[in-house]
Design a protein around this motif. Structure first.
Motif, PDB file in Angstrom:
ATOM      1  N   GLY A  83       0.827  -1.206   0.000  1.00 55.90           N
ATOM      2  CA  GLY A  83       0.000   0.000   0.000  1.00 55.90           C
ATOM      3  C   GLY A  83       0.858   1.250   0.000  1.00 55.90           C
ATOM      4  N   ALA A  84       0.204   2.371   0.139  1.00 57.04           N
ATOM      5  CA  ALA A  84       0.888   3.665   0.090  1.00 57.04           C
ATOM      6  C   ALA A  84       1.895   3.788   1.226  1.00 57.04           C
ATOM      7  N   PHE A  85       3.058   4.329   0.909  1.00 52.16           N
ATOM      8  CA  PHE A  85       4.165   4.443   1.860  1.00 52.16           C
ATOM      9  C   PHE A  85       3.776   5.251   3.095  1.00 52.16           C
ATOM     10  N   LEU A  86       3.139   6.379   2.900  1.00 55.86           N
ATOM     11  CA  LEU A  86       2.741   7.229   4.019  1.00 55.86           C
ATOM     12  C   LEU A  86       1.295   6.995   4.441  1.00 55.86           C
ATOM     13  N   LYS A 105      -7.358  15.472  -0.617  1.00 58.46           N
ATOM     14  CA  LYS A 105      -6.851  15.528  -1.994  1.00 58.46           C
ATOM     15  C   LYS A 105      -5.392  16.008  -2.004  1.00 58.46           C
ATOM     16  N   HIS A 106      -5.104  17.047  -1.230  1.00 59.40           N
ATOM     17  CA  HIS A 106      -3.751  17.606  -1.220  1.00 59.40           C
ATOM     18  C   HIS A 106      -2.771  16.698  -0.480  1.00 59.40           C
ATOM     19  N   LEU A 107      -3.238  16.037   0.567  1.00 60.32           N
ATOM     20  CA  LEU A 107      -2.372  15.066   1.257  1.00 60.32           C
ATOM     21  C   LEU A 107      -2.060  13.886   0.344  1.00 60.32           C
ATOM     22  N   ASP A 108      -3.048  13.399  -0.387  1.00 55.07           N
ATOM     23  CA  ASP A 108      -2.820  12.287  -1.315  1.00 55.07           C
ATOM     24  C   ASP A 108      -1.748  12.655  -2.342  1.00 55.07           C
ATOM     25  N   THR A 109      -1.812  13.867  -2.866  1.00 57.06           N
ATOM     26  CA  THR A 109      -0.804  14.333  -3.827  1.00 57.06           C
ATOM     27  C   THR A 109       0.573  14.405  -3.170  1.00 57.06           C
ATOM     28  N   LEU A 110       0.622  14.969  -1.977  1.00 60.41           N
ATOM     29  CA  LEU A 110       1.883  15.070  -1.237  1.00 60.41           C
ATOM     30  C   LEU A 110       2.479  13.686  -0.989  1.00 60.41           C
ATOM     31  N   GLN A 112       1.936  10.899  -2.637  1.00 63.06           N
ATOM     32  CA  GLN A 112       2.357  10.304  -3.910  1.00 63.06           C
ATOM     33  C   GLN A 112       3.696  10.888  -4.352  1.00 63.06           C
ATOM     34  N   GLU A 113       3.861  12.197  -4.228  1.00 64.53           N
ATOM     35  CA  GLU A 113       5.133  12.842  -4.606  1.00 64.53           C
ATOM     36  C   GLU A 113       6.280  12.344  -3.730  1.00 64.53           C
ATOM     37  N   ALA A 114       6.024  12.181  -2.440  1.00 67.61           N
ATOM     38  CA  ALA A 114       7.061  11.696  -1.524  1.00 67.61           C
ATOM     39  C   ALA A 114       7.459  10.265  -1.865  1.00 67.61           C
ATOM     40  N   GLU A 115       6.473   9.423  -2.164  1.00 68.27           N
ATOM     41  CA  GLU A 115       6.787   8.038  -2.517  1.00 68.27           C
ATOM     42  C   GLU A 115       7.567   7.967  -3.827  1.00 68.27           C
TER      43      GLU A 115
END
Length: 135
Positions: A83-86, A105-110, A112-115
């Motif tokens: 699953g998602a890293f964060l 929405k903004h946390l999901d983008t953040l 994804q960018e971090a992963e």
């Protein structure tokens, strides 16, 4: 953090340092200090991802499926990802709040960018380079 990544890196580093010698799950478990059943489960997963070759029986054990120089650390991360890293937002914020209605929405983008940054960084190094950190 993904515990499977750490266990898999330990297994793969031992196999890289073994220079083609077949290592048993009992030997590997002794190094990691976990139950051999957990090692065999992780080795099975690594085998399914094409990173390890295993054989059963008296002369059984595991070896790397390809040279350590051809195994990127990002390959290991992706093979063990659960699953998602964060993680993902689990709550439902107040839709009447200007932050609440957009935060997920903004946390999901953040996240994804971090992963993606992590995968990119891990892709810059190989198991061979990592294994040379050990004496």
């Amino acid at each position: 953090m993904n515990g499977r990544f750490a266990i898999s890196m330990h297994i793969l580093t031992l196999l890289a340092k073994a220079n083609g010698e077949w290592l048993t799950s009992d030997f590997i478990a002794g190094s990691i200090n976990i139950n051999p059943v957990l090692v065999r489960k992780e080795i099975s997963s690594l085998r399914n991802k094409g990173l390890v070759i295993s054989r059963e029986g008296k002369n059984g054990g595991s070896i790397l499926a390809k040279p350590a120089s051809q195994i990127r650390l990002s390959d290991v991360f992706l093979a063990t990802r659960q699953g998602a890293f964060l993680g993902a937002a689990r709550n439902t914020p107040n839709p009447d709040c200007p932050v609440g209605r957009q935060i997920n929405k903004h946390l999901d983008t953040l996240y994804q960018e971090a992963e993606e940054a992590l995968i990119s960084k891990l892709g810059d190094s190989t198991l061979d380079v990592f294994s040379h950190r050990f004496d």
